[in-house]
Each structure stands twice: as structure tokens, then as C-alpha cells.
Design a protein around this motif. Sequence first.
Motif, PDB file in Angstrom:
ATOM      1  N   GLY A 128       0.643  -1.103   0.028  1.00  0.00           N
ATOM      2  CA  GLY A 128      -0.025  -0.045  -0.070  1.00  0.00           C
ATOM      3  C   GLY A 128       0.894   1.326  -0.018  1.00  0.00           C
ATOM      4  N   VAL A 129       0.257   2.215  -0.467  1.00  0.00           N
ATOM      5  CA  VAL A 129       0.807   3.530  -0.544  1.00  0.00           C
ATOM      6  C   VAL A 129      -0.019   4.599  -0.057  1.00  0.00           C
ATOM      7  N   VAL A 130       0.363   5.259   1.079  1.00  0.00           N
ATOM      8  CA  VAL A 130      -0.705   6.207   1.760  1.00  0.00           C
ATOM      9  C   VAL A 130      -0.273   7.594   1.958  1.00  0.00           C
ATOM     10  N   GLN A 131      -1.050   8.489   1.704  1.00  0.00           N
ATOM     11  CA  GLN A 131      -0.782   9.818   1.884  1.00  0.00           C
ATOM     12  C   GLN A 131      -1.272  10.577   3.071  1.00  0.00           C
ATOM     13  N   ASN A 132      -0.378  11.016   4.002  1.00  0.00           N
ATOM     14  CA  ASN A 132      -0.848  11.494   5.282  1.00  0.00           C
ATOM     15  C   ASN A 132      -0.799  12.736   5.222  1.00  0.00           C
ATOM     16  N   ILE A 133      -1.635  13.692   5.774  1.00  0.00           N
ATOM     17  CA  ILE A 133      -1.816  15.211   5.479  1.00  0.00           C
ATOM     18  C   ILE A 133      -1.576  15.877   6.911  1.00  0.00           C
ATOM     19  N   ASN A 134      -0.116  16.535   6.971  1.00  0.00           N
ATOM     20  CA  ASN A 134       0.019  17.419   7.955  1.00  0.00           C
ATOM     21  C   ASN A 134       0.545  18.722   7.631  1.00  0.00           C
ATOM     22  N   THR A 135      -0.795  19.719   7.650  1.00  0.00           N
ATOM     23  CA  THR A 135      -0.599  21.116   7.158  1.00  0.00           C
ATOM     24  C   THR A 135      -0.090  21.988   8.451  1.00  0.00           C
ATOM     25  N   ARG A 136       0.002  21.436   9.502  1.00  0.00           N
ATOM     26  CA  ARG A 136       0.412  22.204  10.720  1.00  0.00           C
ATOM     27  C   ARG A 136       1.920  22.494  10.547  1.00  0.00           C
ATOM     28  N   ARG A 137       2.188  23.664  11.585  1.00  0.00           N
ATOM     29  CA  ARG A 137       3.540  24.200  11.388  1.00  0.00           C
ATOM     30  C   ARG A 137       4.112  23.779  12.805  1.00  0.00           C
ATOM     31  N   VAL A 138       4.287  22.168  12.807  1.00  0.00           N
ATOM     32  CA  VAL A 138       4.486  21.777  14.285  1.00  0.00           C
ATOM     33  C   VAL A 138       5.759  20.753  13.710  1.00  0.00           C
ATOM     34  N   ASN A 139       6.447  20.055  14.898  1.00  0.00           N
ATOM     35  CA  ASN A 139       7.494  19.325  14.678  1.00  0.00           C
ATOM     36  C   ASN A 139       6.667  17.786  14.780  1.00  0.00           C
ATOM     37  N   THR A 140       5.461  17.713  15.221  1.00  0.00           N
ATOM     38  CA  THR A 140       4.937  16.344  14.874  1.00  0.00           C
ATOM     39  C   THR A 140       5.007  15.753  13.592  1.00  0.00           C
ATOM     40  N   ILE A 141       5.201  14.630  13.452  1.00  0.00           N
ATOM     41  CA  ILE A 141       5.673  14.161  12.078  1.00  0.00           C
ATOM     42  C   ILE A 141       4.313  13.986  11.151  1.00  0.00           C
ATOM     43  N   MET A 142       3.311  13.186  11.856  1.00  0.00           N
ATOM     44  CA  MET A 142       1.992  13.043  11.150  1.00  0.00           C
ATOM     45  C   MET A 142       1.053  13.876  11.388  1.00  0.00           C
ATOM     46  N   ILE A 186       0.391  -6.599   7.445  1.00  0.00           N
ATOM     47  CA  ILE A 186      -0.067  -7.480   8.451  1.00  0.00           C
ATOM     48  C   ILE A 186       1.343  -8.032   8.962  1.00  0.00           C
ATOM     49  N   GLU A 187       1.348  -8.094  10.335  1.00  0.00           N
ATOM     50  CA  GLU A 187       2.773  -8.649  10.820  1.00  0.00           C
ATOM     51  C   GLU A 187       2.158  -9.592  11.953  1.00  0.00           C
ATOM     52  N   SER A 188       3.078 -10.916  12.290  1.00  0.00           N
ATOM     53  CA  SER A 188       2.657 -11.938  13.226  1.00  0.00           C
ATOM     54  C   SER A 188       3.698 -11.958  14.190  1.00  0.00           C
ATOM     55  N   ILE A 189       3.413 -11.827  15.484  1.00  0.00           N
ATOM     56  CA  ILE A 189       4.030 -12.239  16.673  1.00  0.00           C
ATOM     57  C   ILE A 189       3.427 -13.332  17.276  1.00  0.00           C
ATOM     58  N   ALA A 190       4.465 -14.702  17.178  1.00  0.00           N
ATOM     59  CA  ALA A 190       4.016 -15.835  17.601  1.00  0.00           C
ATOM     60  C   ALA A 190       2.809 -16.317  16.561  1.00  0.00           C
ATOM     61  N   ASP A 191       1.494 -16.694  17.408  1.00  0.00           N
ATOM     62  CA  ASP A 191       0.400 -17.009  16.643  1.00  0.00           C
ATOM     63  C   ASP A 191      -0.667 -15.997  16.614  1.00  0.00           C
ATOM     64  N   LEU A 192      -0.262 -14.678  16.805  1.00  0.00           N
ATOM     65  CA  LEU A 192      -1.062 -13.662  16.640  1.00  0.00           C
ATOM     66  C   LEU A 192      -0.865 -12.911  15.464  1.00  0.00           C
ATOM     67  N   LYS A 193      -1.936 -12.356  14.609  1.00  0.00           N
ATOM     68  CA  LYS A 193      -1.625 -11.324  13.693  1.00  0.00           C
ATOM     69  C   LYS A 193      -2.054 -10.048  13.762  1.00  0.00           C
ATOM     70  N   PHE A 194      -1.300  -8.990  13.364  1.00  0.00           N
ATOM     71  CA  PHE A 194      -1.745  -7.569  13.457  1.00  0.00           C
ATOM     72  C   PHE A 194      -1.800  -6.920  12.405  1.00  0.00           C
ATOM     73  N   HIS A 195      -2.729  -5.836  12.307  1.00  0.00           N
ATOM     74  CA  HIS A 195      -3.096  -5.005  11.162  1.00  0.00           C
ATOM     75  C   HIS A 195      -2.434  -3.773  11.606  1.00  0.00           C
ATOM     76  N   ILE A 196      -1.393  -3.520  10.957  1.00  0.00           N
ATOM     77  CA  ILE A 196      -0.599  -2.219  11.456  1.00  0.00           C
ATOM     78  C   ILE A 196      -0.844  -0.858  10.524  1.00  0.00           C
ATOM     79  N   SER A 197      -1.583   0.035  10.782  1.00  0.00           N
ATOM     80  CA  SER A 197      -1.833   1.076   9.918  1.00  0.00           C
ATOM     81  C   SER A 197      -0.752   2.230  10.228  1.00  0.00           C
ATOM     82  N   PRO A 198      -0.830   3.495   9.381  1.00  0.00           N
ATOM     83  CA  PRO A 198      -0.024   4.463   9.473  1.00  0.00           C
ATOM     84  C   PRO A 198       0.407   5.002  11.057  1.00  0.00           C
ATOM     85  N   HIS A 199      -0.746   5.132  11.610  1.00  0.00           N
ATOM     86  CA  HIS A 199      -0.714   5.432  13.084  1.00  0.00           C
ATOM     87  C   HIS A 199      -0.480   4.587  14.302  1.00  0.00           C
TER      88      HIS A 199
END
Length: 231
Positions: free
Chosen positions: A152-166, A180-193
Motif C-alpha cells: 500500500g501507498v498512503v498519503q498522510n496530510i500534515n499542514t500544521r507548523r509543528v514538529n509532529t511528523i504525522m 500484516i505482521e505476526s508475533i507468535a500465533d497472533l496477527k496484527f493489522h498495522i496502520s500508519p498511526h
Amino acid sequence: LNYAEQLKFKRDIVRNALQRIAHLDVPVLPTIGMEEPWHYRNKSQVPVGLVNNEVRIGFYEKRSHTIVDLKCCPIQHPRNDKVVNTVREALRKNKIPLYDEKKHTGIVRHIIARTSFSNAETLVVIVTNSRSLPYAEQLIQSLQENIPGLCGVVQNINTRRVNTIMGQENITLWGRSYLIESIADLKFHISPHSFFQVNPIQTGALYQKAKEYAGLTGSETVFDIYCGIGT
């Protein structure tokens, strides 16, 4: 320091904190290290800038916001480095406006790459200073051609004048908005945030050790709090 000394140093940090801050004299066991402590980071997030008309992507110089250009990082997953270099070339080729922190002008602010060790997937996030992203199709095509396992390719919009990245808003430009990442027998959906540990190999070792020390019988109720995605 060599790796063995690093592990000792980290043990001392914990031991000193417990004694000095908590006033607890408790045993702190040796730090459990990795077999190969290289190329383990699953997440890269790097600032983008223009210096003397040259695209710079890398890390900030110590105590400054001067970007040091970086082609590779020995603790990053190699595919994250490849994402950064692919985007660098696309920005340069298409002359996409880059963010100027002092003037708060330009478009592309940061590049974020997340790679799954278990599923061999990579999610790319382009952080922008506006909703428009010129030459987005060419950028996506370049990533598709150069990054194996691109999910996937995602555009994150940050128009604020701050040091926060996203910023808070994400627009999925292509594919999925998560990997999707797996740790042991569990699967996780990891989003940009999502907050997820950056070293999945040691994360598995950490959780296995926590389970071992907890000695659960199956009758307990366990809460997972303040741990990010919920691992």
C-alpha cells in the motif's frame, strides 16, 4: 561500544533507575540480546528537504534540523532503505516540491516505510503539507517497480507548523492502508498511526519471557494497556 558491552550498559541503566528513583534493591538479570543485531528495525521515518537545490532525505544533525542525507542505515530493514532511495529518485526526477520548514512551503515533508518481517510486506506513507501530491501516479509506479511486497501507498496530510511528523488524515493512494505482521500465533493489522514495537524479533522474545514469568494457568484475567496496538 561492542554489542556485549551495550547489553551490560542497558542492564546498568535499569538497575540504577530502580535503585536511585524507586529505591528498590532488586536483582536485574542480564539483558537478552539478539543473535544478529543489524537490520532489525521495521519502521523508518525520515524528513525530506532541499539543500542547495539537492534533495536531502535522512536524519537531523545533532541538536539541529539540518538534514544529513543518508542512503542506508545498518539497523533498518534493507527494504525500508530501498523505499527511501526510490522516493528520493522520484522526487528528484519529477521535481516534486519539498517542504521548507522555515517558510512552511512545499509539499513532501516525511517518508515513512514499514516492513513486515513475517509477511514480507511493505507499507509506504508520504507525509505532505497539502492535500495535493503532484506526480503521485509516477511515484506509485516507481514504488511498484522497485519495492517487492509493496502492499500500500498512503498519503498522510500534515499542514500544521509543528514538529509532529504525522497529521490525523490519511488517504490511501494505492493498495491497502495497513500491513500484516505476526508475533507468535497472533496477527496484527498495522496502520500508519499504529504504535508497534520496531524490533519484531525481540518483541517475540520479550512476550515469550513475559508469559514465562507470569506463569499463567488460564484462569486469570489479563489486561493489555498502554502497549500500543494491543499485542
